[in-house]
Design an enzyme around this catalytic site. Structure first.
Site, short mmCIF file in Angstrom:
data_model
loop_
_atom_site.label_atom_id
_atom_site.label_comp_id
_atom_site.label_asym_id
_atom_site.label_seq_id
_atom_site.Cartn_x
_atom_site.Cartn_y
_atom_site.Cartn_z
N GLU A 242 73.96 -65.25 -57.30
CA GLU A 242 75.35 -64.98 -56.78
C GLU A 242 75.58 -65.71 -55.41
O GLU A 242 76.74 -65.80 -54.90
CB GLU A 242 75.84 -63.67 -56.92
CG GLU A 242 75.50 -62.69 -56.04
CD GLU A 242 73.88 -62.06 -56.37
OE1 GLU A 242 73.19 -62.75 -57.22
OE2 GLU A 242 73.47 -61.06 -56.07
N GLN B 157 101.56 -56.79 -29.17
CA GLN B 157 101.59 -57.15 -27.82
C GLN B 157 100.56 -56.39 -27.17
O GLN B 157 99.96 -57.23 -26.25
CB GLN B 157 103.18 -56.85 -27.42
CG GLN B 157 104.06 -57.76 -27.89
CD GLN B 157 105.56 -57.24 -27.45
OE1 GLN B 157 105.75 -56.74 -26.44
NE2 GLN B 157 106.50 -57.60 -28.27
N LYS C 120 107.57 -55.18 -36.50
CA LYS C 120 107.33 -54.61 -35.23
C LYS C 120 106.33 -55.34 -34.48
O LYS C 120 105.24 -55.24 -35.11
CB LYS C 120 107.01 -52.91 -35.24
CG LYS C 120 108.41 -52.25 -35.85
CD LYS C 120 109.53 -52.58 -34.89
CE LYS C 120 110.49 -51.35 -34.57
NZ LYS C 120 111.63 -51.86 -34.04
N GLU D 181 58.95 -47.77 -58.83
CA GLU D 181 60.21 -47.41 -57.99
C GLU D 181 61.16 -46.10 -58.27
O GLU D 181 61.49 -45.55 -57.52
CB GLU D 181 61.43 -48.61 -57.79
CG GLU D 181 62.68 -48.43 -56.67
CD GLU D 181 63.52 -49.40 -56.62
OE1 GLU D 181 63.45 -50.53 -57.36
OE2 GLU D 181 64.57 -49.35 -55.97
N HIS E 180 68.84 -63.64 -56.42
CA HIS E 180 70.20 -63.62 -56.30
C HIS E 180 71.13 -64.82 -56.33
O HIS E 180 71.52 -65.20 -55.43
CB HIS E 180 70.46 -62.86 -55.03
CG HIS E 180 69.95 -61.38 -55.00
ND1 HIS E 180 70.76 -60.27 -55.62
CD2 HIS E 180 68.99 -60.74 -54.67
CE1 HIS E 180 69.90 -59.30 -55.42
NE2 HIS E 180 68.96 -59.55 -54.88
N CYS F 87 68.15 -59.72 -60.32
CA CYS F 87 67.22 -59.01 -59.38
C CYS F 87 66.66 -57.58 -60.17
O CYS F 87 65.89 -57.67 -61.30
CB CYS F 87 67.91 -58.86 -57.92
SG CYS F 87 66.39 -58.38 -56.95
N1 GLN Z 1 65.04 -52.39 -56.20
C1 GLN Z 1 64.34 -53.43 -56.75
C2 GLN Z 1 63.40 -54.17 -55.73
O1 GLN Z 1 63.40 -53.69 -54.66
C3 GLN Z 1 65.50 -54.71 -56.88
C4 GLN Z 1 66.14 -55.14 -55.75
C5 GLN Z 1 67.44 -55.85 -55.78
O2 GLN Z 1 68.05 -55.70 -56.67
N2 GLN Z 1 67.85 -56.33 -54.44
O3 GLN Z 1 62.45 -54.88 -56.29
#
Ligand code: GLN
Length: 602
Positions: A564, A229, A224, A457, A562, A433
């Site tokens: 990735e 449209q 459809k 943390e 990171h 990380c």
């Molecule tokens: N929480 C952790 C920090 O702030 C790792 C951060 C993350 O994995 N991007 O250092």
């Protein structure tokens, strides 16, 4: 040059750039802007969001880039946040960090990967950025006594952003992806700015692509076109005529449906494309090419003369190799990924992509198994305080484990358990990380005997904070904000695993996004007990890569970065590639062991 003549002869442009009361135009022109040289493809979506505008736009941009044209994408987001840094990945997908530290939408990752091009803050904007730039100028008296208005000032700021990108990138074609759907209040300024750009840039300089959706309700069993449209009608109501319509659909869009859309929108049939679902996004560039979309764009923007045929042939050959090898595998591995947002794959888009790249290059089928580590440590939000699983059970069918980045305490003890299992059982490990920090804590507790090791943390009052915020280091780095963001150099230890992965490089560059790091106080103890910090920030005691010696573990690698984010289809990221190779070996050994146990020939 000719550009100057064009400029001086143009009535409109003579007035543009002046902020006087006599003109209704507020269009500051960045120095070096070449009108007529920079062309624009504006990509907008109708009917609904989530049509894959970014994938479409980057695929089309890739086709032009393959032809030797310079392309520059920009994503314009409708939200008021200044960047994506504060967005919850569960709602919005992963935060994609650029080399210059800009925290953006995951679509920027799609552009970087498909175009194999590093982007910057110039390639991304939000309503928040635009409005705060306008308000800042207002406070600085930048509008010469005028009342500051959405039109011309806010849209002027948007046009400035586009033209600044054109100058900075010296692009032949700027691909502008307008976030959201036509009709949203949020992107109304953007659409008006794009419309004005078409007017100001003149003939053959700007074209609009409307991505739309063809419904196919199961109860009717036919396609459809009405919603499409009406969606395009809304676009025309704001003064924008699309030049190309790409119809997203589950199945190839029927000729009759395309005819209806063509008739309704004045867009000739040859520019109404079916963009139905395909098995893999990597097939989209070639399918757009087969449909002739690249040639239509070149013709409409007058770009045929800038094409380098030889370059295109070479680029296509490489891409075809990649596409031909998708799904061609004779071996399978399963990689456990401990993720907090296990219910939303977009939160880990780059890890999924990096694994896909490796799969093609290794001829392996890589299955990612999402492990909710809060089920292991009993911190699952359903109140399960005992933990209904354990690392061994979760990892029994895995050939490697990735602990990705993350924030907050939930599931961290479960992650530590998984890392312990990987270390003790010589299962390949890749820590990203947070996964790097967790590996340090695991090693400190279980090998160095610092039983109360933790990160501040998760436990601000912990007695042995091996991972901590270190303000004096932040000062050394000269960072204002509280996150360490963007591309940073890493000095690699000679002969280390990581150095070998990067062809014996002594320095590499990866992207970071973290607040905590290894407290240098503990480095000696950790190293004395066998952990190797093989990558450090040049000139600073910031640990960025860790590993175990090769005779102790075949592949135990963690990085504060990171990796990735920088994997590309034709250039898989070395830390991922090495990890997947090790996982393949682990799987082989597991098979051999099983065969031996069963008494079968190996
Ligand atoms: N929480 C952790 C920090 O702030 C790792 C951060 C993350 O994995 N991007 O250092």
């Amino acid at each position: 040059m000719k550009d100057d003549q064009t400029m001086s002869g143009d009535d409109l442009l003579a007035r543009i750039g002046q902020t006087t009361e006599e003109t209704e135009f507020y269009t500051p022109m960045p120095a070096g802007y070449r009108k007529g040289h920079h062309k624009y493809v504006m990509v907008v979506g109708t009917v609904m969001s989530g049509l894959g505008k970014g994938i479409f736009s980057s695929s089309l941009a890739k086709l032009l880039q393959d032809k030797g044209l310079r392309v520059a994408p920009i994503k314009m987001e409708g939200y008021l946040n200044i960047d994506s840094g504060t967005l919850n990945p569960y709602r919005h997908g992963e935060v994609f960090v650029l080399d210059d530290g800009m925290e953006t939408d995951m679509d920027l990752g799609t552009y970087e990967r498909l175009l194999d091009q590093d982007l910057s803050a110039a390639n991304f904007t939000t309503n928040g950025q635009i409005l705060s730039a306008v308000l800042k100028k207002e406070r600085e008296g930048g509008y010469l006594g005028r009342d500051v208005q959405v039109i011309p000032h806010v849209v002027g700021e948007i046009k400035l952003k586009l033209r600044e990108l054109a100058v900075k990138s010296n692009a032949d074609v700027i691909f502008v992806e307008v976030g959201g759907t036509v009709g949203d209040y949020e992107n109304a300024f953007y659409l008006e700015a794009c419309r004005q750009m078409a007017y100001e840039e003149g003939e053959s300089s700007v074209l609009f692509v409307a991505l739309t959706y063809i419904l196919e309700p199961g109860t009717l069993g036919e396609q459809k076109s009405k919603a499409a449209q009406l969606g395009i009608k809304r676009l025309m109501e704001v003064g924008i005529m699309p030049s190309i319509i790409a119809c997203r659909a589950t199945h190839p869009v029927k000729e009759k449906v395309r005819e209806k859309i063509s008739m309704y929108t004045n867009v000739p049939m040859r520019r109404v494309f079916s963009m139905h679902d395909v098995e893999s996004i990597y097939l989209i560039p070639e399918s757009l090419r087969e449909a002739g979309m690249d040639r239509e764009v070149l013709t409409m923007l007058g770009l045929h003369e800038r094409v380098d045929q030889k370059m295109e042939d070479q680029a296509r050959l490489k891409w075809r190799w990649f596409v031909d090898h998708i799904g061609k595998s004779n071996r399978q591995i399963t990689i456990g990924v401990t993720g907090k947002y296990t219910s939303l794959r977009d939160a880990y888009a780059s890890i999924i992509k990096a694994s896909e790249h490796c799969a093609v290059h290794l001829g392996a089928d890589i299955k990612l198994k999402w492990i909710d580590s809060s089920l292991i440590d009993g911190t699952a939000p359903n109140g399960d305080s005992t933990g209904s699983s354990d690392a061994e059970t979760e990892l029994a069918d895995c050939d490697g484990i990735i602990v990705p980045g993350g924030f907050g305490v939930r599931g961290t003890e479960g992650k530590i358990e998984c890392i312990r299992y990987a270390r003790e059982n010589k299962m390949p490990y890749l820590g990203l990380c947070l996964g790097f920090q967790m590996a340090v804590i695991e090693y400190a507790r279980n090998v160095c005997g610092i039983t109360d090791a933790n990160s501040t943390e998760f436990d601000p009052r912990c007695k042995s904070p091996v991972i901590d915020i270190l303000p004096e280091q932040k000062k050394i780095e000269g960072l204002g904000g509280n996150m360490r963001l963007g591309g940073k150099d890493i000095e690699l230890k000679r002969g280390s695993l990581v150095s070998r992965l990067f062809n014996n490089a002594s320095r590499i560059r990866l992207r970071f996004r973290h607040r905590y790091e290894v407290d240098p106080k503990y480095i000696k103890t950790l190293e004395d007990n066998g952990l190797i910090f093989s990558g450090k920030a040049p000139g600073h005691p910031i640990m960025q890569v860790l590993e175990l010696p090769q005779d102790v573990h075949p592949y135990f690698l963690g990085t504060q970065a990171h990796p990735e984010l920088t994997s590309r289809p034709l250039r898989p990221q070395p830390m991922f590639l090495g990890f997947m190779k090790a996982a393949l070996q682990y799987a082989e050994q597991k098979k051999d062991r099983r065969n031996a146990e069963a008494g079968a020939p190996a």
